[in-house]
Design a protein around this motif. Structure first.
Motif, PDB file in Angstrom:
ATOM      1  N   GLU A  34       0.838  -1.209   0.000  1.00 44.62           N
ATOM      2  CA  GLU A  34       0.000   0.000   0.000  1.00 44.62           C
ATOM      3  C   GLU A  34       0.868   1.252   0.000  1.00 44.62           C
ATOM      4  N   ILE A  35       1.905   1.247   0.819  1.00 47.21           N
ATOM      5  CA  ILE A  35       2.768   2.425   0.933  1.00 47.21           C
ATOM      6  C   ILE A  35       3.534   2.665  -0.364  1.00 47.21           C
ATOM      7  N   TYR A  36       4.166   1.621  -0.899  1.00 54.68           N
ATOM      8  CA  TYR A  36       4.966   1.796  -2.121  1.00 54.68           C
ATOM      9  C   TYR A  36       4.095   2.146  -3.327  1.00 54.68           C
ATOM     10  N   MET A  37       2.920   1.543  -3.417  1.00 52.04           N
ATOM     11  CA  MET A  37       2.012   1.890  -4.512  1.00 52.04           C
ATOM     12  C   MET A  37       1.505   3.311  -4.316  1.00 52.04           C
ATOM     13  N   GLY A  38       1.234   3.705  -3.083  1.00 51.45           N
ATOM     14  CA  GLY A  38       0.830   5.084  -2.792  1.00 51.45           C
ATOM     15  C   GLY A  38       1.893   6.072  -3.214  1.00 51.45           C
ATOM     16  N   LYS A  39       3.154   5.769  -2.905  1.00 51.29           N
ATOM     17  CA  LYS A  39       4.261   6.647  -3.317  1.00 51.29           C
ATOM     18  C   LYS A  39       4.327   6.743  -4.838  1.00 51.29           C
ATOM     19  N   LYS A  40       4.191   5.585  -5.502  1.00 45.26           N
ATOM     20  CA  LYS A  40       4.247   5.573  -6.965  1.00 45.26           C
ATOM     21  C   LYS A  40       3.126   6.424  -7.550  1.00 45.26           C
ATOM     22  N   LEU A  41       1.925   6.263  -7.031  1.00 49.47           N
ATOM     23  CA  LEU A  41       0.793   7.056  -7.515  1.00 49.47           C
ATOM     24  C   LEU A  41       1.016   8.540  -7.249  1.00 49.47           C
ATOM     25  N   TYR A  42       1.561   8.861  -6.083  1.00 48.91           N
ATOM     26  CA  TYR A  42       1.849  10.253  -5.764  1.00 48.91           C
ATOM     27  C   TYR A  42       2.823  10.829  -6.789  1.00 48.91           C
ATOM     28  N   LEU A  43       3.896  10.117  -7.055  1.00 51.37           N
ATOM     29  CA  LEU A  43       4.897  10.593  -8.016  1.00 51.37           C
ATOM     30  C   LEU A  43       4.350  10.659  -9.440  1.00 51.37           C
ATOM     31  N   ASP A  44       3.364   9.808  -9.738  1.00 53.58           N
ATOM     32  CA  ASP A  44       2.708   9.843 -11.050  1.00 53.58           C
ATOM     33  C   ASP A  44       1.602  10.900 -11.107  1.00 53.58           C
ATOM     34  N   ASN A  45       1.505  11.721 -10.048  1.00 50.02           N
ATOM     35  CA  ASN A  45       0.520  12.797  -9.940  1.00 50.02           C
ATOM     36  C   ASN A  45      -0.922  12.274  -9.891  1.00 50.02           C
ATOM     37  N   LYS A  79      -2.798  11.834  -7.183  1.00 45.83           N
ATOM     38  CA  LYS A  79      -2.778  12.121  -5.751  1.00 45.83           C
ATOM     39  C   LYS A  79      -4.022  11.652  -5.014  1.00 45.83           C
ATOM     40  N   GLU A  80      -5.187  11.681  -5.655  1.00 50.14           N
ATOM     41  CA  GLU A  80      -6.396  11.204  -4.972  1.00 50.14           C
ATOM     42  C   GLU A  80      -6.293   9.711  -4.685  1.00 50.14           C
ATOM     43  N   LYS A  81      -5.805   8.957  -5.666  1.00 48.06           N
ATOM     44  CA  LYS A  81      -5.638   7.516  -5.473  1.00 48.06           C
ATOM     45  C   LYS A  81      -4.566   7.222  -4.431  1.00 48.06           C
ATOM     46  N   SER A  82      -3.489   8.018  -4.450  1.00 46.55           N
ATOM     47  CA  SER A  82      -2.432   7.800  -3.458  1.00 46.55           C
ATOM     48  C   SER A  82      -2.955   8.090  -2.055  1.00 46.55           C
ATOM     49  N   GLU A  83      -3.779   9.116  -1.930  1.00 40.67           N
ATOM     50  CA  GLU A  83      -4.325   9.470  -0.620  1.00 40.67           C
ATOM     51  C   GLU A  83      -5.170   8.332  -0.053  1.00 40.67           C
ATOM     52  N   ILE A  84      -5.937   7.678  -0.906  1.00 44.63           N
ATOM     53  CA  ILE A  84      -6.762   6.545  -0.457  1.00 44.63           C
ATOM     54  C   ILE A  84      -5.870   5.445   0.127  1.00 44.63           C
ATOM     55  N   MET A 143       0.437  14.254   5.180  1.00 44.03           N
ATOM     56  CA  MET A 143       0.784  15.633   5.563  1.00 44.03           C
ATOM     57  C   MET A 143       1.164  16.435   4.314  1.00 44.03           C
ATOM     58  N   ILE A 144       1.977  15.839   3.452  1.00 41.10           N
ATOM     59  CA  ILE A 144       2.384  16.526   2.223  1.00 41.10           C
ATOM     60  C   ILE A 144       1.169  16.834   1.351  1.00 41.10           C
ATOM     61  N   LEU A 145       0.306  15.833   1.176  1.00 41.17           N
ATOM     62  CA  LEU A 145      -0.887  16.042   0.342  1.00 41.17           C
ATOM     63  C   LEU A 145      -1.749  17.171   0.893  1.00 41.17           C
ATOM     64  N   ASN A 146      -1.924  17.220   2.201  1.00 41.39           N
ATOM     65  CA  ASN A 146      -2.724  18.287   2.803  1.00 41.39           C
ATOM     66  C   ASN A 146      -2.000  19.626   2.767  1.00 41.39           C
ATOM     67  N   PHE A 147      -0.689  19.620   2.887  1.00 45.87           N
ATOM     68  CA  PHE A 147       0.095  20.845   2.744  1.00 45.87           C
ATOM     69  C   PHE A 147      -0.096  21.426   1.346  1.00 45.87           C
ATOM     70  N   GLU A 148      -0.068  20.549   0.341  1.00 45.15           N
ATOM     71  CA  GLU A 148      -0.264  20.997  -1.043  1.00 45.15           C
ATOM     72  C   GLU A 148      -1.656  21.590  -1.258  1.00 45.15           C
ATOM     73  N   LYS A 149      -2.636  21.115  -0.489  1.00 46.06           N
ATOM     74  CA  LYS A 149      -4.000  21.638  -0.565  1.00 46.06           C
ATOM     75  C   LYS A 149      -4.175  22.864   0.333  1.00 46.06           C
ATOM     76  N   ASN A 150      -3.091  23.246   1.013  1.00 43.17           N
ATOM     77  CA  ASN A 150      -3.100  24.368   1.951  1.00 43.17           C
ATOM     78  C   ASN A 150      -4.036  24.109   3.136  1.00 43.17           C
TER      79      ASN A 150
END
Length: 188
Positions: A98-109, A111-116, A135-142
């Motif tokens: 879950e973590i590594y796939m989340g990171k991959k999805l995050y890097l592939d932009n 972000k909604e799927k990575s957040e899940i 935290m990063i995802l929420n920081f990006e959303k301000n």
């Protein structure tokens, strides 16, 4: 005991002797196959042997080996096989997948799927990495209030994989505007 013996072999026949000890350990635990994969991956970057033993471990029920296979195929730039193994691990509840796939999805932009995936991993583990990425995802959303809530969770007892890089990054993330700009530079 066999694991520590295999890890401490220092002579010219090291690979053969370590492999024999790890194979011996498979009589007592399927983890021995994963350990063999780790041995070949970490000691001499023998990807073919590592893949062979991780697949054996997975076939015998070691779900953690799915994330190991996903990582190797990622290093080999085989995106399809990397995602395949992460998905197999996720289906079986492997937090690392879950973590590594989340990171991959995050890097592939994606972000909604990575957040899940990060939220799922955060609920079922005490791992700092999904919390940090949330935290990063929420920081990006301000959404600084959510970042602060997640930071409290990060500081709870028994959080695993919490390191200085994460602590420094979160300090900048939650700092003044200048520090937040430094975080943006660090993140990029």
């Amino acid at each position: 005991h066999l694991y520590s013996q295999a890890a401490n072999i220092e002579d010219e026949n090291r690979d053969d002797r370590a492999e024999q000890l790890y194979l011996e350990s498979t009589k007592y635990s399927i983890k021995g196959y994963r350990d063999l994969g780790d041995f070949y991956l970490n000691n001499n970057k023998n990807y073919n042997k590592a893949i062979e033993y991780y697949k054996l471990a997975y076939d015998k029920g070691d779900v953690v080996s799915a994330s190991k296979l996903g990582q190797i195929y990622g290093e080999l730039k085989d995106v399809g096989k990397s995602e395949y193994w992460y998905k197999k691990g996720i289906e079986l509840g492997d937090i690392n997948s879950e973590i590594y796939m989340g990171k991959k999805l995050y890097l592939d932009n994606k972000k909604e799927k990575s957040e899940i995936l990060f939220r799922k991993a955060m609920k079922s583990s005490k791992n700092a990495i999904p919390i940090y990425y949330l935290m990063i995802l929420n920081f990006e959303k301000n959404n600084i209030n959510e970042v602060k809530k997640l930071n409290k969770k990060l500081k709870e007892k028994s959080i695993e994989n919490l390191n200085d890089d994460i602590l420094v990054s979160t300090k900048y993330m939650l700092g003044n505007k200048k520090e937040q700009n430094i975080f943006k530079l660090l993140k990029n």
